[in-house]
Scaffold this motif. Structure first.
Motif, PDB file in Angstrom:
ATOM      1  N   LYS A   4     -52.694  41.688  15.432  1.00  0.00           N
ATOM      2  CA  LYS A   4     -52.789  40.917  16.680  1.00  0.00           C
ATOM      3  C   LYS A   4     -53.524  41.734  17.732  1.00  0.00           C
ATOM      4  CE  LYS A   4     -48.448  38.368  16.314  1.00  0.00           C
ATOM      5  NZ  LYS A   4     -47.140  38.136  16.970  1.00  0.00           N
ATOM      6  N   PRO A   5     -54.301  41.056  18.586  1.00  0.00           N
ATOM      7  CA  PRO A   5     -54.969  41.793  19.660  1.00  0.00           C
ATOM      8  C   PRO A   5     -53.943  42.351  20.647  1.00  0.00           C
ATOM      9  CG  PRO A   5     -55.370  39.441  19.867  1.00  0.00           C
ATOM     10  CD  PRO A   5     -54.628  39.646  18.599  1.00  0.00           C
ATOM     11  N   GLU A   6     -54.332  43.429  21.300  1.00  0.00           N
ATOM     12  CA  GLU A   6     -53.499  44.039  22.331  1.00  0.00           C
ATOM     13  C   GLU A   6     -53.695  43.276  23.643  1.00  0.00           C
ATOM     14  OE1 GLU A   6     -53.276  48.268  24.794  1.00  0.00           O
ATOM     15  OE2 GLU A   6     -54.697  48.049  23.142  1.00  0.00           O
ATOM     16  N   ILE A   7     -52.599  42.921  24.281  1.00  0.00           N
ATOM     17  CA  ILE A   7     -52.686  42.270  25.594  1.00  0.00           C
ATOM     18  C   ILE A   7     -52.828  43.363  26.639  1.00  0.00           C
ATOM     19  CG2 ILE A   7     -51.506  40.836  27.303  1.00  0.00           C
ATOM     20  CD1 ILE A   7     -50.093  39.407  24.981  1.00  0.00           C
ATOM     21  N   LEU A   8     -53.991  43.390  27.297  1.00  0.00           N
ATOM     22  CA  LEU A   8     -54.252  44.398  28.313  1.00  0.00           C
ATOM     23  C   LEU A   8     -53.706  43.987  29.670  1.00  0.00           C
ATOM     24  CD1 LEU A   8     -57.965  45.147  27.353  1.00  0.00           C
ATOM     25  CD2 LEU A   8     -55.909  46.418  26.661  1.00  0.00           C
ATOM     26  N   LYS A   9     -53.784  42.675  29.955  1.00  0.00           N
ATOM     27  CA  LYS A   9     -53.362  42.197  31.274  1.00  0.00           C
ATOM     28  C   LYS A   9     -53.131  40.697  31.207  1.00  0.00           C
ATOM     29  CE  LYS A   9     -54.960  42.232  36.079  1.00  0.00           C
ATOM     30  NZ  LYS A   9     -56.107  42.551  36.944  1.00  0.00           N
ATOM     31  N   VAL A  10     -52.109  40.213  31.910  1.00  0.00           N
ATOM     32  CA  VAL A  10     -51.840  38.786  32.063  1.00  0.00           C
ATOM     33  C   VAL A  10     -51.914  38.484  33.554  1.00  0.00           C
ATOM     34  CG1 VAL A  10     -50.171  36.924  31.731  1.00  0.00           C
ATOM     35  CG2 VAL A  10     -50.326  38.768  30.036  1.00  0.00           C
ATOM     36  N   THR A  11     -52.794  37.536  33.916  1.00  0.00           N
ATOM     37  CA  THR A  11     -53.006  37.217  35.326  1.00  0.00           C
ATOM     38  C   THR A  11     -52.808  35.725  35.551  1.00  0.00           C
ATOM     39  OG1 THR A  11     -54.727  38.921  35.373  1.00  0.00           O
ATOM     40  CG2 THR A  11     -54.660  37.378  37.240  1.00  0.00           C
ATOM     41  N   PRO A  12     -51.892  35.335  36.463  1.00  0.00           N
ATOM     42  CA  PRO A  12     -51.781  33.914  36.807  1.00  0.00           C
ATOM     43  C   PRO A  12     -53.089  33.429  37.445  1.00  0.00           C
ATOM     44  CG  PRO A  12     -49.898  35.161  37.642  1.00  0.00           C
ATOM     45  CD  PRO A  12     -50.905  36.156  37.171  1.00  0.00           C
ATOM     46  N   VAL A  13     -53.587  32.276  37.005  1.00  0.00           N
ATOM     47  CA  VAL A  13     -54.840  31.721  37.514  1.00  0.00           C
ATOM     48  C   VAL A  13     -54.575  30.538  38.434  1.00  0.00           C
ATOM     49  CG1 VAL A  13     -56.997  30.579  36.839  1.00  0.00           C
ATOM     50  CG2 VAL A  13     -56.129  32.501  35.494  1.00  0.00           C
ATOM     51  N   VAL A  21     -51.415  28.174  34.546  1.00  0.00           N
ATOM     52  CA  VAL A  21     -52.519  28.675  33.728  1.00  0.00           C
ATOM     53  C   VAL A  21     -52.576  30.178  33.951  1.00  0.00           C
ATOM     54  CG1 VAL A  21     -55.004  28.589  33.299  1.00  0.00           C
ATOM     55  CG2 VAL A  21     -53.783  26.506  33.968  1.00  0.00           C
ATOM     56  N   GLU A  22     -52.709  30.920  32.847  1.00  0.00           N
ATOM     57  CA  GLU A  22     -52.815  32.367  32.973  1.00  0.00           C
ATOM     58  C   GLU A  22     -53.999  32.867  32.147  1.00  0.00           C
ATOM     59  OE1 GLU A  22     -48.880  33.647  31.856  1.00  0.00           O
ATOM     60  OE2 GLU A  22     -49.306  33.469  29.723  1.00  0.00           O
ATOM     61  N   ALA A  23     -54.601  33.955  32.617  1.00  0.00           N
ATOM     62  CA  ALA A  23     -55.684  34.615  31.893  1.00  0.00           C
ATOM     63  C   ALA A  23     -55.093  35.779  31.110  1.00  0.00           C
ATOM     64  CB  ALA A  23     -56.745  35.109  32.861  1.00  0.00           C
ATOM     65  N   LEU A  24     -55.530  35.917  29.876  1.00  0.00           N
ATOM     66  CA  LEU A  24     -55.115  37.032  29.024  1.00  0.00           C
ATOM     67  C   LEU A  24     -56.330  37.911  28.766  1.00  0.00           C
ATOM     68  CD1 LEU A  24     -53.138  35.216  26.177  1.00  0.00           C
ATOM     69  CD2 LEU A  24     -52.179  36.530  28.038  1.00  0.00           C
ATOM     70  N   ASP A  25     -56.261  39.154  29.187  1.00  0.00           N
ATOM     71  CA  ASP A  25     -57.300  40.118  28.827  1.00  0.00           C
ATOM     72  C   ASP A  25     -56.831  40.798  27.548  1.00  0.00           C
ATOM     73  OD1 ASP A  25     -59.018  39.645  31.042  1.00  0.00           O
ATOM     74  OD2 ASP A  25     -57.638  40.776  32.309  1.00  0.00           O
ATOM     75  N   ARG A  27     -57.714  43.049  23.765  1.00  0.00           N
ATOM     76  CA  ARG A  27     -58.552  43.956  22.986  1.00  0.00           C
ATOM     77  C   ARG A  27     -58.215  43.736  21.515  1.00  0.00           C
ATOM     78  NH1 ARG A  27     -57.257  49.062  24.670  1.00  0.00           N
ATOM     79  NH2 ARG A  27     -58.808  48.914  26.324  1.00  0.00           N
ATOM     80  N   PHE A  28     -59.218  43.339  20.758  1.00  0.00           N
ATOM     81  CA  PHE A  28     -59.047  43.087  19.334  1.00  0.00           C
ATOM     82  C   PHE A  28     -59.142  44.404  18.559  1.00  0.00           C
ATOM     83  CE2 PHE A  28     -59.857  39.015  21.102  1.00  0.00           C
ATOM     84  CZ  PHE A  28     -59.177  38.129  20.296  1.00  0.00           C
ATOM     85  N   SER A  29     -58.670  44.396  17.326  1.00  0.00           N
ATOM     86  CA  SER A  29     -58.600  45.625  16.520  1.00  0.00           C
ATOM     87  C   SER A  29     -59.973  46.260  16.289  1.00  0.00           C
ATOM     88  CB  SER A  29     -57.911  45.351  15.185  1.00  0.00           C
ATOM     89  OG  SER A  29     -58.629  44.385  14.448  1.00  0.00           O
ATOM     90  N   ASN A  30     -61.044  45.464  16.421  1.00  0.00           N
ATOM     91  CA  ASN A  30     -62.398  46.013  16.264  1.00  0.00           C
ATOM     92  C   ASN A  30     -62.971  46.545  17.578  1.00  0.00           C
ATOM     93  OD1 ASN A  30     -62.946  43.672  17.629  1.00  0.00           O
ATOM     94  ND2 ASN A  30     -64.302  42.792  16.069  1.00  0.00           N
ATOM     95  N   GLY A  31     -62.136  46.561  18.652  1.00  0.00           N
ATOM     96  CA  GLY A  31     -62.552  47.105  19.936  1.00  0.00           C
ATOM     97  C   GLY A  31     -63.131  46.084  20.905  1.00  0.00           C
ATOM     98  N   VAL A  32     -63.433  44.874  20.437  1.00  0.00           N
ATOM     99  CA  VAL A  32     -63.998  43.844  21.306  1.00  0.00           C
ATOM    100  C   VAL A  32     -62.930  43.371  22.299  1.00  0.00           C
ATOM    101  CG1 VAL A  32     -64.967  41.493  21.376  1.00  0.00           C
ATOM    102  CG2 VAL A  32     -65.666  43.095  19.579  1.00  0.00           C
ATOM    103  N   GLU A  33     -63.316  43.285  23.579  1.00  0.00           N
ATOM    104  CA  GLU A  33     -62.410  42.792  24.620  1.00  0.00           C
ATOM    105  C   GLU A  33     -62.882  41.432  25.099  1.00  0.00           C
ATOM    106  OE1 GLU A  33     -61.714  45.644  27.743  1.00  0.00           O
ATOM    107  OE2 GLU A  33     -61.163  47.218  26.301  1.00  0.00           O
ATOM    108  N   ARG A  34     -61.945  40.522  25.277  1.00  0.00           N
ATOM    109  CA  ARG A  34     -62.245  39.168  25.730  1.00  0.00           C
ATOM    110  C   ARG A  34     -61.141  38.685  26.653  1.00  0.00           C
ATOM    111  NH1 ARG A  34     -65.795  36.903  21.758  1.00  0.00           N
ATOM    112  NH2 ARG A  34     -67.580  38.244  22.057  1.00  0.00           N
ATOM    113  N   ARG A  35     -61.508  37.699  27.464  1.00  0.00           N
ATOM    114  CA  ARG A  35     -60.527  37.022  28.321  1.00  0.00           C
ATOM    115  C   ARG A  35     -60.311  35.614  27.763  1.00  0.00           C
ATOM    116  NH1 ARG A  35     -59.955  36.801  34.784  1.00  0.00           N
ATOM    117  NH2 ARG A  35     -58.748  38.630  34.272  1.00  0.00           N
TER     118      ARG A  35
END
Length: 187
Positions: A4-13, A21-25, A27-35
């Protein structure tokens, strides 16, 4: 199985009376970061009831659906209140929406809805051995109860006013469970 990807940050939107609605920042196991954005999980879950009467009729309701701005046929459903089990919530909703309680209830499956965007789930309950019992509900207008022969669910699912995917899935789950029960009884 992937990590599972690591949750870096949870932000209420955004937030309303019913939704957050919340944004999840991530980091996937291959290093790619997405929101990602999702509807936050709130409450205690929900139930949907396939209630069969003594004549093998499904108890449907006709109610206003704000998302479609139209009246639809569907199964009784509602939120699980704090301190309730799914079976208790299903029996309460059944009494509020169709005027019957159930002496026999079985949890068939927990279904997700759009899991890429929300963590909400619906417990599908089969209810049988119905008896008259009415509780006051929170609907803004009386719901129309529409009995439908269980043996005619194929006709029901093609109707334009019966389109909720969870309700269609619930009917097929109930039919499968009942056929398994029948095979076991015949063995």
């Amino acid at each position: 199985m992937p990590t599972k990807p690591e949750i870096l940050k949870v932000t209420p939107v955004s937030e309303s009376r019913l939704f957050q609605v919340e944004a999840l920042d991530l980091r996937f196991s291959n290093g790619v970061e997405r929101r990602f954005e999702r509807l936050a999980l709130r409450g205690h879950g929900a139930v949907m009831v396939v209630a069969l009467d003594a004549d093998n009729n499904i108890q449907l309701i006709r109610e206003y659906a704000a998302g479609l701005h139209d009246y639809v046929l569907t199964l009784p459903k509602g939120l699980i209140d704090a301190g309730e089990t799914p079976l208790e919530a299903a029996n309460r909703e059944l009494q509020e929406e169709v005027g019957f309680g159930a002496r026999q209830m079985v949890l068939l499956k927990n279904l997700s809805s759009a899991p890429n965007y929300m963590g909400h789930s619906m417990n599908v309950i089969l209810a049988r051995d119905l008896y008259p019992s009415k509780l006051e509900g929170d609907e803004p207008e009386p719901l129309e109860r529409v009995p439908w022969p269980f043996d005619n669910i194929e006709e029901l699912i093609v109707r334009d006013d019966f389109s909720e995917g969870r309700a269609i899935a619930a009917l097929y789950l109930a039919r499968h469970w009942l056929s398994q029960e029948s095979e076991t009884a015949d063995a």
